[in-house]
Design a protein around this motif. Structure first.
Motif, PDB file in Angstrom:
ATOM      1  N   ASN A 141      50.735  54.117  32.358  1.00 56.85           N
ATOM      2  CA  ASN A 141      49.586  53.233  32.514  1.00 56.85           C
ATOM      3  C   ASN A 141      48.532  53.825  33.448  1.00 56.85           C
ATOM      4  N   TYR A 142      48.946  54.624  34.411  1.00 55.56           N
ATOM      5  CA  TYR A 142      47.959  55.314  35.232  1.00 55.56           C
ATOM      6  C   TYR A 142      47.144  56.275  34.367  1.00 55.56           C
ATOM      7  N   LYS A 143      47.820  56.960  33.452  1.00 55.62           N
ATOM      8  CA  LYS A 143      47.116  57.870  32.532  1.00 55.62           C
ATOM      9  C   LYS A 143      46.135  57.090  31.661  1.00 55.62           C
ATOM     10  N   LEU A 144      46.596  55.941  31.184  1.00 53.80           N
ATOM     11  CA  LEU A 144      45.744  55.103  30.337  1.00 53.80           C
ATOM     12  C   LEU A 144      44.521  54.639  31.115  1.00 53.80           C
ATOM     13  N   MET A 145      44.741  54.231  32.358  1.00 53.10           N
ATOM     14  CA  MET A 145      43.635  53.763  33.186  1.00 53.10           C
ATOM     15  C   MET A 145      42.620  54.869  33.430  1.00 53.10           C
ATOM     16  N   GLU A 146      43.113  56.075  33.634  1.00 54.08           N
ATOM     17  CA  GLU A 146      42.206  57.219  33.846  1.00 54.08           C
ATOM     18  C   GLU A 146      41.344  57.455  32.614  1.00 54.08           C
ATOM     19  N   LYS A 147      41.963  57.321  31.438  1.00 56.48           N
ATOM     20  CA  LYS A 147      41.227  57.537  30.191  1.00 56.48           C
ATOM     21  C   LYS A 147      40.132  56.480  30.003  1.00 56.48           C
ATOM     22  N   PHE A 148      40.435  55.242  30.378  1.00 63.23           N
ATOM     23  CA  PHE A 148      39.501  54.139  30.146  1.00 63.23           C
ATOM     24  C   PHE A 148      38.641  53.829  31.369  1.00 63.23           C
ATOM     25  N   LYS A 149      38.688  54.676  32.365  1.00 62.50           N
ATOM     26  CA  LYS A 149      38.046  54.384  33.644  1.00 62.50           C
ATOM     27  C   LYS A 149      36.580  53.968  33.481  1.00 62.50           C
ATOM     28  N   ASN A 150      36.334  52.690  33.836  1.00 66.55           N
ATOM     29  CA  ASN A 150      34.984  52.132  33.878  1.00 66.55           C
ATOM     30  C   ASN A 150      34.215  52.254  32.558  1.00 66.55           C
ATOM     31  N   ASP A 151      34.952  52.330  31.457  1.00 61.81           N
ATOM     32  CA  ASP A 151      34.341  52.318  30.127  1.00 61.81           C
ATOM     33  C   ASP A 151      33.971  50.868  29.805  1.00 61.81           C
ATOM     34  N   LYS A 152      32.694  50.585  29.701  1.00 61.47           N
ATOM     35  CA  LYS A 152      32.203  49.215  29.530  1.00 61.47           C
ATOM     36  C   LYS A 152      32.667  48.578  28.219  1.00 61.47           C
ATOM     37  N   ARG A 153      33.150  49.377  27.286  1.00 64.51           N
ATOM     38  CA  ARG A 153      33.597  48.829  26.001  1.00 64.51           C
ATOM     39  C   ARG A 153      34.975  48.186  26.097  1.00 64.51           C
ATOM     40  N   PHE A 154      35.699  48.476  27.199  1.00 69.00           N
ATOM     41  CA  PHE A 154      37.087  48.032  27.307  1.00 69.00           C
ATOM     42  C   PHE A 154      37.374  47.406  28.671  1.00 69.00           C
ATOM     43  N   GLU A 155      38.382  46.511  28.674  1.00 69.21           N
ATOM     44  CA  GLU A 155      39.019  46.040  29.904  1.00 69.21           C
ATOM     45  C   GLU A 155      40.522  46.219  29.746  1.00 69.21           C
ATOM     46  N   LEU A 156      41.177  46.642  30.822  1.00 72.39           N
ATOM     47  CA  LEU A 156      42.632  46.759  30.827  1.00 72.39           C
ATOM     48  C   LEU A 156      43.192  45.593  31.637  1.00 72.39           C
ATOM     49  N   HIS A 157      44.011  44.762  30.994  1.00 71.09           N
ATOM     50  CA  HIS A 157      44.572  43.579  31.639  1.00 71.09           C
ATOM     51  C   HIS A 157      46.074  43.774  31.838  1.00 71.09           C
ATOM     52  N   TYR A 158      46.558  43.404  33.027  1.00 73.28           N
ATOM     53  CA  TYR A 158      47.986  43.471  33.353  1.00 73.28           C
ATOM     54  C   TYR A 158      48.407  42.127  33.920  1.00 73.28           C
ATOM     55  N   TYR A 159      49.319  41.453  33.200  1.00 73.13           N
ATOM     56  CA  TYR A 159      49.773  40.126  33.603  1.00 73.13           C
ATOM     57  C   TYR A 159      51.290  40.122  33.744  1.00 73.13           C
ATOM     58  N   GLY A 160      51.778  39.848  34.946  1.00 76.64           N
ATOM     59  CA  GLY A 160      53.211  39.731  35.132  1.00 76.64           C
ATOM     60  C   GLY A 160      53.699  40.387  36.406  1.00 76.64           C
ATOM     61  N   THR A 161      55.002  40.340  36.611  1.00 77.90           N
ATOM     62  CA  THR A 161      55.645  40.917  37.790  1.00 77.90           C
ATOM     63  C   THR A 161      55.268  42.386  37.926  1.00 77.90           C
ATOM     64  N   ASN A 162      54.945  42.803  39.130  1.00 79.15           N
ATOM     65  CA  ASN A 162      54.551  44.173  39.492  1.00 79.15           C
ATOM     66  C   ASN A 162      53.106  44.507  39.138  1.00 79.15           C
ATOM     67  N   ALA A 163      52.339  43.534  38.659  1.00 74.79           N
ATOM     68  CA  ALA A 163      50.932  43.803  38.365  1.00 74.79           C
ATOM     69  C   ALA A 163      50.166  44.203  39.621  1.00 74.79           C
ATOM     70  N   GLU A 164      50.678  43.771  40.783  1.00 77.72           N
ATOM     71  CA  GLU A 164      49.994  44.123  42.038  1.00 77.72           C
ATOM     72  C   GLU A 164      50.018  45.626  42.298  1.00 77.72           C
ATOM     73  N   ILE A 165      51.021  46.325  41.764  1.00 75.87           N
ATOM     74  CA  ILE A 165      51.076  47.788  41.910  1.00 75.87           C
ATOM     75  C   ILE A 165      49.920  48.432  41.142  1.00 75.87           C
ATOM     76  N   ILE A 166      49.693  47.939  39.927  1.00 76.35           N
ATOM     77  CA  ILE A 166      48.570  48.415  39.119  1.00 76.35           C
ATOM     78  C   ILE A 166      47.247  48.066  39.799  1.00 76.35           C
ATOM     79  N   GLU A 167      47.182  46.865  40.338  1.00 69.33           N
ATOM     80  CA  GLU A 167      45.949  46.411  40.991  1.00 69.33           C
ATOM     81  C   GLU A 167      45.599  47.299  42.182  1.00 69.33           C
TER      82      GLU A 167
END
Length: 300
Positions: A141-167
């Motif tokens: 998911n870190y790799k995915l986030m890097e690929k989509f970094k601040n791309d206005k066409r997309f939002e990456l949503h994480y819902y659930g336990t451990n989401a704070e690590i992603i945040e």
């Protein structure tokens, strides 16, 4: 009780004591039927059950548990052969399990998903890619986030336990298109699924377990009439190709986000909806086979 910090020998001794303890209970109580729920239990009790409880137990294989090891494979082969029936949670497991007539059991929460409100069209920008449930596979998911970094066409949503690590990772690296929310009660699953347009199932392919599994998120996507992102070279990729309901992520693709955007915008929604229904019907029919077999087992 097993302490992860114990040596292998210490763990083996502890497990051996438990096996002896459990066998005494099985002998004393003389149960009519035994349900062996997961692969660790099969490994611990498989030979004992095959010898003493033929056709009086059923097995449920839910993960890879070292079946490539000849000793482990032998135990599983014996246990499966003498079981009344054996279920698997993914046909991908057939690549490492003994040849057998397995029942594919999909343990998605049908009553919960039936309450969901499926999508009736594709989304407008920004397209929301959602990971709903226990958040894991952080490196992918870190790799995915890097690929989509601040791309206005997309939002990456994480819902659930451990989401704070992603945040925290998003905050430390300046991502402004990542949205997170922590642990939620099961009944709110449908609420968080409704916030997504594409399901994130990018788990990687660096182990037999993730390469062969069938993720519960596949059925979340199907019930919601949503496509799904998966990792390449996995059984999940085979499934999405069979039903034409997803995209296999290749991190070597320098234009990955463009290609995902073009793919999503070119989806024919009526076809996607029909394909999702076909997938659900197949899983439901497979589960009916299981229920019939279970009734036979209890009456046997």
């Amino acid at each position: 009780v097993i302490n992860p910090k114990w040596s292998k020998l210490h763990k083996v001794i502890a497990y051996s004591k438990f096996i002896l303890y459990a066998k005494k209970i099985l002998k004393r109580e003389k149960y009519d039927k035994i349900i062996v729920w997961n692969d660790v239990a099969i490994l611990m009790f498989g030979l004992y059950l095959a010898k003493n409880w033929e056709n009086k137990y059923c097995l449920n294989c839910r993960d890879y548990n070292g079946e490539k090891n000849p000793i482990v494979y032998y135990i599983f082969k014996k246990a499966i052969k003498k079981s009344y029936f054996t279920t698997i949670s993914s046909d991908g497991f057939k690549s490492f399990l003994p040849v057998h007539e397995y029942i594919n059991l999909q343990s998605f929460n049908e009553s919960l998903l039936n309450d969901c409100l499926p999508k009736q069209s594709l989304a407008t920008d920004p397209i929301k890619i959602g990971f709903v449930g226990n958040v894991r596979f952080f490196e992918e998911n870190y790799k995915l986030m890097e690929k989509f970094k601040n791309d206005k066409r997309f939002e990456l949503h994480y819902y659930g336990t451990n989401a704070e690590i992603i945040e925290e990772y998003a905050r430390n690296n300046g991502f402004d298109n990542v949205i997170c929310s922590g642990t939620f009660p099961v009944h709110k699953t449908k609420e968080y699924l409704s916030k997504c347009d594409i399901i994130n199932n990018v788990f990687g392919n660096n182990s037999i377990a993730v390469k062969t599994l069938t993720s519960i998120r596949l059925f979340h996507a199907a019930y919601m009439n949503m496509p799904i992102l998966v990792s390449k070279c996995t059984y999940m990729e085979e499934l999405i190709n069979e039903y034409n309901i997803g995209y296999a992520v290749d991190f070597e693709d320098i234009r990955l986000t463009d290609h995902i955007y073009e793919w999503y915008r070119n989806i024919c929604f009526p076809v996607l909806k029909r394909n999702c229904a076909c997938l659900i019907n197949r899983a439901t029919e497979s589960n009916k086979v299981f229920y019939d077999k279970l009734r036979g087992f209890l009456d046997h």
